[in-house]
Scaffold this motif. Structure first.
Motif, PDB file in Angstrom:
ATOM      1  N   VAL A 189      -0.561  -4.142  -5.847  1.00  0.00           N
ATOM      2  CA  VAL A 189      -0.495  -2.771  -5.328  1.00  0.00           C
ATOM      3  C   VAL A 189      -1.906  -2.280  -5.039  1.00  0.00           C
ATOM      4  O   VAL A 189      -2.787  -2.322  -5.906  1.00  0.00           O
ATOM      5  N   GLY A 208      -3.007  -4.481  -9.764  1.00  0.00           N
ATOM      6  CA  GLY A 208      -3.680  -3.712  -8.724  1.00  0.00           C
ATOM      7  C   GLY A 208      -4.605  -4.623  -7.927  1.00  0.00           C
ATOM      8  O   GLY A 208      -5.012  -5.691  -8.406  1.00  0.00           O
ATOM      9  N   LEU A 227       5.062   8.390  -2.805  1.00  0.00           N
ATOM     10  CA  LEU A 227       5.115   7.511  -3.974  1.00  0.00           C
ATOM     11  C   LEU A 227       5.880   8.192  -5.110  1.00  0.00           C
ATOM     12  O   LEU A 227       6.720   7.564  -5.767  1.00  0.00           O
ATOM     13  N   SER A 280      -1.210   4.539  -8.260  1.00  0.00           N
ATOM     14  CA  SER A 280      -0.738   3.164  -8.060  1.00  0.00           C
ATOM     15  C   SER A 280      -0.398   2.507  -9.393  1.00  0.00           C
ATOM     16  O   SER A 280       0.523   1.694  -9.480  1.00  0.00           O
ATOM     17  N   ILE A 331      -3.584   4.166  -3.219  1.00  0.00           N
ATOM     18  CA  ILE A 331      -2.721   4.961  -2.339  1.00  0.00           C
ATOM     19  C   ILE A 331      -3.469   5.328  -1.063  1.00  0.00           C
ATOM     20  O   ILE A 331      -4.641   5.703  -1.094  1.00  0.00           O
ATOM     21  N   GLN A 383       0.857  -1.194   0.000  1.00  0.00           N
ATOM     22  CA  GLN A 383       0.000   0.000   0.000  1.00  0.00           C
ATOM     23  C   GLN A 383       0.894   1.246   0.000  1.00  0.00           C
ATOM     24  O   GLN A 383       1.549   1.553   0.998  1.00  0.00           O
TER      25      GLN A 383
END
Length: 435
Positions: A369, A397, A350, A385, A372, A343
């Motif tokens: 992932v 994702g 990021l 992401s 965010i 995360q």
């Protein structure tokens, strides 16, 4: 020591909760205020008999010493009231510094590894000598007659510049907290300033070029795995049961030590602990025993087995931490697939570490992932992401509605990493496995 009444504004914060427990254990009356939302620090405070109240200026009474959490400014109604009553108001770092000056103190600083090293040193020293400690995961313990005080010295917003310890451990210097520091030079300058406040000696990781540049007024002993290091680990054997190595101080062999911890960083952390113990003339046989029975820290490589999966929970939220966590998982589970669920924590973070995150996460067999974990203080910006996924071969994702993607992996090690609310994904996965 004279007993006082301490009132903590923001008592549920991890550092605040730990310090509240230290002062309570020393025989002081301790209470405080915070929001109603339950936190993991709350139950241990209540169990210790420390009262937690809703924010209210009427809570403040004459004679109290007020500890002001880092998240609260002078406009907070309780802080205003404290000043109106003429009470002593200490910032959190000032309150910690009081403990630092009353003991032989060891402050642990570094971009990564602070909490793990603080916990390990606290465990080892407390088993051998009376020791108070303050760990960044909300754990604190104290009593009146302690020889040592072990504490986490956080560089964020230069909080550690309030401290003047006898010894400092510096695990590394890295460009972290891009919301506060401008660049690596800025971070290095802060560490140098902190280093100049240390009274007796500094123990620093020898492979860090920034730490090798330290210009301070006390001896710096470097620890690591190279011939140029003062404290060295040689003949390191890493197995699924942990790591064993021979430790040296220069030409003197200190013994053979075993830790039931994983990853190269765990060997380094234990060397730093050995270095402090050696300088304080503590029996190495005692240290050997206590290193071997330490089992780890909450939210640092915490493991749970559910169905045929091993789930690891880790606070890792920087590329170096992620690399270390995957390295540790590979050591302990060399024959199993390593799946990571990451995360990202804030858009700015990021964006700052996009390439580094991608490189570290690519070490896993498969990476997922999540969206965010955004901060209400920042805009979404130009990063997502998906930008991270594109840089990691084969990654995907994942969100709360698609956690069943993880059910395709059997007998795997699934590592959940992040500093936001990653636990909700972990809980959802456990629920799916149980059903």
């Amino acid at each position: 020591m004279e007993q006082k009444t301490y009132y903590f504004v923001g008592i549920k914060g991890t550092g605040m909760a730990a310090l509240a427990r230290v002062l309570h254990d020393q025989g002081n009356a301790v209470l405080g205020s915070d929001i109603e939302k339950e936190t993991f620090t709350q139950a241990p405070l209540l169990k210790a008999g420390i009262k937690i109240l809703p924010f209210d200026p009427a809570n403040l009474k004459p004679g109290m010493v007020v500890v002001q959490g880092n998240a609260f400014d002078d406009n907070h109604p309780e802080i205003k009231r404290a000043h109106e009553l003429g009470l002593t108001v200490l910032s959190y770092p000032e309150a910690v510094e009081n403990e630092v000056t009353n003991h032989t103190s060891i402050g642990i600083a570094g971009a990564h590894g602070k909490t793990s090293t603080t916990a390990l040193l606290s465990h080892v020293l407390a088993a051998v000598e009376p020791t108070s400690f303050l760990i960044g995961d909300g754990v604190g313990k104290g009593n009146d007659n302690d020889r040592f005080f072990v504490f986490e010295a956080d560089e964020y917003r230069d909080h550690f510049l309030a401290y003047h310890p006898d010894y400092a451990i510096m695990t590394n210097i890295d460009f972290d907290h891009p919301d506060y520091f401008n660049d690596i030079d800025d971070v290095r300058d802060s560490f140098a300033t902190y280093g100049k406040q240390v009274k007796r000696a500094i123990f620093a990781w020898g492979d860090d070029p920034n730490l090798r540049q330290l210009n301070v007024d006390v001896p710096v002993y470097y620890y690591g795995t190279n011939p140029t290091d003062d404290f060295r680990a040689e003949n390191i054997q890493r197995t699924p049961a942990g790591s064993t190595y021979d430790a040296y101080f220069r030409d003197e062999k200190l013994g053979t030590f075993t830790i039931h911890l994983y990853g190269e960083h765990s060997v380094l952390n234990s060397l730093a602990v050995l270095a402090v113990a050696y300088m304080e003339h503590i029996d190495m046989a005692e240290i050997k025993k206590e290193l071997a029975n330490f089992t780890g820290v909450k939210r640092r490589f915490s493991e749970t087995d559910v169905a045929d999966a091993t789930i690891i929970d880790d606070y890792a939220h920087h590329p170096q931490e992620i690399k270390a966590t995957i390295d540790a998982a590979r050591q302990k589970y060399p024959d199993r697939q390593i799946i990571t669920v990451f995360q990202p924590h804030t858009y700015s973070r990021l964006a700052a570490y996009l390439e580094g995150f991608a490189k570290s996460l690519s070490r896993a067999d498969k990476t997922f992932v999540t969206p965010i974990f955004g901060s209400i203080r920042e805009n979404a910006g130009n990063v997502s992401s998906a930008d991270l996924e594109q840089r990691i071969p084969g990654s995907e994702g994942i969100d709360m509605d698609s956690m069943d993607k993880l059910l395709q992996f059997h007998n795997a090690v699934v590592v959940f990493m992040g500093a936001g609310d990653i636990e909700k994904y972990e809980d959802k996965y456990k629920e799916l496995l149980n059903n």
